[in-house]
Structure formats: structure tokens, C-alpha cells
Scaffold this active site. Structure first.
Site, PDB file in Angstrom:
ATOM      1  N   CYS A  71      79.622  -8.959  98.909  1.00 38.74           N
ATOM      2  CA  CYS A  71      80.710  -8.014  98.675  1.00 38.74           C
ATOM      3  C   CYS A  71      80.183  -6.578  98.583  1.00 38.74           C
ATOM      4  CB  CYS A  71      81.436  -8.418  97.390  1.00 38.74           C
ATOM      5  SG  CYS A  71      82.606  -7.212  96.752  1.00 38.74           S
ATOM      6  N   CYS A  74      81.219  -4.690  95.463  1.00 37.02           N
ATOM      7  CA  CYS A  74      80.488  -5.222  94.302  1.00 37.02           C
ATOM      8  C   CYS A  74      79.112  -4.579  94.209  1.00 37.02           C
ATOM      9  CB  CYS A  74      80.330  -6.737  94.399  1.00 37.02           C
ATOM     10  SG  CYS A  74      81.881  -7.655  94.374  1.00 37.02           S
TER      11      CYS A  74
END
Length: 148
Positions: A71, A74
Site C-alpha cells: 500500500c 501506508c
């Protein structure tokens, strides 16, 4: 008669429970079982084995960053979350939970998008926020969510 208010602090290394006087939280301290520091100034890597101890057994609120290695947002938020840990400890524990490695816990909390932060107190969710945030906003949101 006076009593010293204390908090149960879960050791980040061995998950042993340690009673620490509130007035001494800022002094750090070490685990009575393994001798490791109780506060490291950085988020813990949470696993199935450690998540419930930190979420439900300790007295400190637990701020969890649900993330995954693939991600991009993230990875973008990781340094901000780490910076927030230096400001929020020792009155709050911060941890990161890899949703790929710990799918059962991510499912338990209904994680649908990442990054998502969930603030827990005594195992109960008290606040949730999704999306990337800078450190100062994470700190402000977390402090407001716990009422201080």
C-alpha cells in the site's frame, strides 16, 4: 490515606504486565520480567500473539495503524505515525498491524481500506480514522479522541 495512581503497562518485548505509577510514566522504566524498556518512542509491530495483550490488558490507550506493505499511502504515512509515537508515548501505546500477515484481526475490526487507524481503550474501539495524516494531525486526533 493517600493512594498512588498507577497504570498497567504491557511490555513491548515479552507482553508481561507491569504496574507503573502515573507520576513515573515519563521516566520510562523497564519490564519487571525481561528488563526491556517499557517505552521505545516508536510503534510496536503487533501480531496475533501481542495484539490482544496490548489492546485489552494494558491501561494505556492503543493506537493501531492497520497497513500493508503493498500500500503506497501506508508507506507514505509510516514516518508520520512513527513521529507521532515520540509525542504520544508514554500516555498512549502505538502499534502497527500488517493486515496481510494478521488477516483475522483486520477482519475482526472490519478493515476495508488502509491505512486505517483505530484507537482502542481496554479492548474497545473509541475512534477510527482512515487515510494519510501528518504527525501533528495524528497527535491532535488521538489526544482529542481520548479526551485529553
Amino acid at each position: 490515606m493517600t493512594t498512588t495512581e498507577s497504570r498497567i503497562v504491557v511490555c513491548p518485548s515479552c507482553t508481561a504486565l507491569n504496574r507503573v505509577p502515573v507520576a513515573r510514566l515519563g521516566a520510562g522504566g523497564t519490564c519487571g520480567k525481561c528488563g526491556s524498556p517499557l517505552f521505545t518512542g516508536k510503534p510496536l509491530d503487533l501480531t496475533t500473539a501481542s495484539f490482544d495483550a496490548h489492546a485489552a490488558k494494558g491501561d494505556l490507550p492503543l493506537l493501531v495503524d492497520f497497513w500493508a506493505s503493498w500500500c503506497g499511502p501506508c508507506r507514505q504515512m509510516a514516518p508520520a505515525f512513527a513521529a507521532a509515537a515520540t509525542q504520544l508515548e508514554p500516555h498512549m501505546r502505538l502499534g502497527k498491524l500488517d493486515t496481510e500477515a494478521e488477516q483475522a484481526i483486520a477482519g475482526r475490526y472490519g478493515i476495508r481500506s488502509i491505512p486505517t487507524m483505530i484507537l482502542l481503550r481496554k479492548g474497545r474501539e473509541i475512534a477510527r480514522q482512515s487515510g494519510v495524516m501528518p504527525p501533528n494531525v495524528i497527535v491532535q486526533w488521538a489526544r482529542q479522541s481520548v479526551g485529553g
